[in-house]
Design an enzyme around this catalytic site. Structure first.
Site, PDB file in Angstrom:
ATOM      1  N   GLY A  24      -0.164   3.242  -6.674  1.00  0.00           N
ATOM      2  CA  GLY A  24      -1.413   2.837  -7.231  1.00  0.00           C
ATOM      3  C   GLY A  24      -2.290   2.300  -6.244  1.00  0.00           C
TER       4      GLY A  24
ATOM      5  N   GLY B 136      -4.543  -0.116  -5.764  1.00  0.00           N
ATOM      6  CA  GLY B 136      -4.363  -1.608  -5.676  1.00  0.00           C
ATOM      7  C   GLY B 136      -3.352  -1.839  -4.607  1.00  0.00           C
ATOM      8  CG  PHE B 137       1.652  -1.431  -4.148  1.00  0.00           C
ATOM      9  CD1 PHE B 137       2.239  -2.621  -3.813  1.00  0.00           C
ATOM     10  CD2 PHE B 137       2.223  -0.321  -3.351  1.00  0.00           C
ATOM     11  CE1 PHE B 137       3.271  -2.627  -2.927  1.00  0.00           C
ATOM     12  CE2 PHE B 137       3.434  -0.148  -2.672  1.00  0.00           C
ATOM     13  CZ  PHE B 137       3.942  -1.566  -2.652  1.00  0.00           C
TER      14      PHE B 137
ATOM     15  CG  ASP C 282      -5.383   4.486  -2.261  1.00  0.00           C
ATOM     16  OD1 ASP C 282      -6.757   4.221  -2.878  1.00  0.00           O
ATOM     17  OD2 ASP C 282      -4.456   4.898  -3.066  1.00  0.00           O
TER      18      ASP C 282
END
Length: 315
Positions: free
Chosen positions: A38, A40-41, A255
Site C-alpha cells: 500500500g 501509505g505503508f 513509494d
C-alpha cells in the site's frame, strides 16, 4: 517531529507473469508471493529506514492481514497510535494485486476496503501529531475528505505538506493552496494537466512548468530510470539523472522515493540533496523483490551515493 504519513494499507498478493494476459485468456504465471504494501505503508517504511521518526495514520481491518501490518510496523519502529481498525464485520484490510513482468515493470489492481472508511474523524484524532510533524506525506488511496483535512491541519501548523497523487483522481481545487510539494509520476502529471485544461501531450518539462505556474506549487516528477524533474513555481527546471540498474521488481519504487525524500526533508536536508538521496533509494529498491519490504536502509543508500551502483551489462 519527523514524518507523519496519512495513507493506505494494501496487502499485496503478487504474481509474476511473462506478459499481460489477453481478454478472456488464462495465462500461466511463473511465481507468487505476498507481502505488506500500500502506498501509505510503503512510504512510511521507506521514511523509517531512511532514518526519520515516522508515524502512520490509516485504517486496517480486524483480520490476519491487519495483524501482520501491525507486527511489521512494530518491527520497523513506525508509530501506529493513530492506525485504527474497522469494526468487526465491516471492511477488511485493503488488498493489492500486482502483476510483475520479466522486465520488472508491473500493473496493479487495488481493492481499498478499510482504506475507504478513513474520514475526517480519524484525521482529527491525529491532529496533534500532524501539527507536531516536520513533514506530512499523503497519497490518494484514501478518501479526498481525509486528505484535504490532513492538509488543512498541516498547512495551518507550518508542517511541510507533500502530496503524492497516486492513483490519479480529481481533487478539490482548494487543496492546492495547502500543498508545498507535489510528486507525481509522468502519467499522473499528464492526467492532472488534462483535468485542469492544460493539455496532456507534449514535452513533460513544458507541462510541469505550466502546472507549477498555474497552481503555485513546487513539482517533482518521477520519470523511472530517466530520473527526476524538479520545477519551481517561477519556472526554474532542474533535471536529476536516473541510475542504471538491473530491475527485479518496480512495485513500490515511487513509494520508496517519496518516503526517503520526506525523511531527508524532516532532517533539515536541502531539497536538491534530498532528491539525490531519494533517487538513489528508489533505484536500489527496484533491485529487490517486494513492495513495502524493498526499501533500503540509510546506510545502503549512503554507500551507493559514495561508491555508485555496480555496472549493468548492455544487452
Amino acid at each position: 517531529m519527523g514524518v507523519i504519513v496519512v495513507g493506505s494499507f494494501m496487502y499485496d498478493l503478487m504474481v509474476e507473469a511473462p506478459r499481460r494476459p489477453e481478454l478472456g485468456e488464462t495465462l500461466r504465471g511463473t511465481a507468487f508471493r505476498r507481502s505488506v504494501g500500500g502506498k501509505g505503508f510503503n512510504q512510511a517504511v521507506a521514511s523509517a529506514r531512511a532514518g526519520a521518526r515516522t508515524e502512520m495514520v490509516g485504517m486496517l481491518g480486524e483480520d490476519p492481514f491487519g495483524a501482520e501490518f501491525r507486527s511489521v510496523m512494530d518491527a520497523e519502529g513506525i508509530i501506529s497510535e493513530h492506525v485504527t481498525s474497522c469494526v468487526e464485520g465491516h471492511s477488511g484490510t485493503g488488498v493489492g494485486m500486482p502483476v510483475v513482468y520479466p522486465d520488472g515493470n508491473n500493473s496493479i489492481i487495488i481493492i481499498p476496503r478499510a482504506n475507504e472508511e478513513m474520514g475526517v474523524p480519524e484525521i482529527e484524532d491525529a491532529a496533534e501529531s500532524i501539527e507536531n510533524a516536520d513533514v506530512l506525506l499523503m497519497q490518494l488511496e484514501i478518501p479526498n475528505d481525509a486528505v484535504l483535512r490532513a492538509a488543512e491541519i498541516g498547512h495551518r501548523a507550518g508542517t511541510k505538506v507533500v502530496l503524492n497523487p497516486a492513483p490519479f483522481r480529481d481533487l478539490p481545487p482548494r487543496i492546492w493552496a495547502l500543498v508545498d510539494l507535489f510528486t507525481p509520476n509522468e502519467g499522473e502529471l499528464r492526467a492532472f494537466c488534462r483535468s485542469l485544461g492544460l493539455g496532456g501531450e507534449g514535452p513533460i518539462d513544458d507541462l510541469a512548468k505550466a502546472f507549477a505556474g498555474r497552481l503555485d506549487v513546487e513539482v517533482v516528477v518521477t520519470l523511472g530510470d530517466a530520473g527526476l524533474l524538479r520545477v519551481k513555481p517561477a519556472g526554474a527546471v532542474e533535471h536529476i539523472r536516473g541510475h542504471r540498474v538491473h530491475a527485479v521488481d518496480t512495485v513500490g519504487a515511487g513509494d520508496t522515493f517519496c518516503g526517503a525524500l520526506c525523511a531527508q526533508l524532516a532532517q533539515g536536508i536541502d531539497l536538491s540533496q534530498a532528491l539525490e538521496f531519494a533517487n538513489a533509494a528508489a533505484a536500489l529498491s527496484v533491485t529487490r523483490a517486494g513492495s513495502g519490504t524493498s526499501s533500503p536502509s540509510v546506510e545502503d543508500v549512503q554507500s551507493i551515493l559514495i561508491n555508485g551502483f555496480p555496472e549493468v551489462a548492455s544487452c
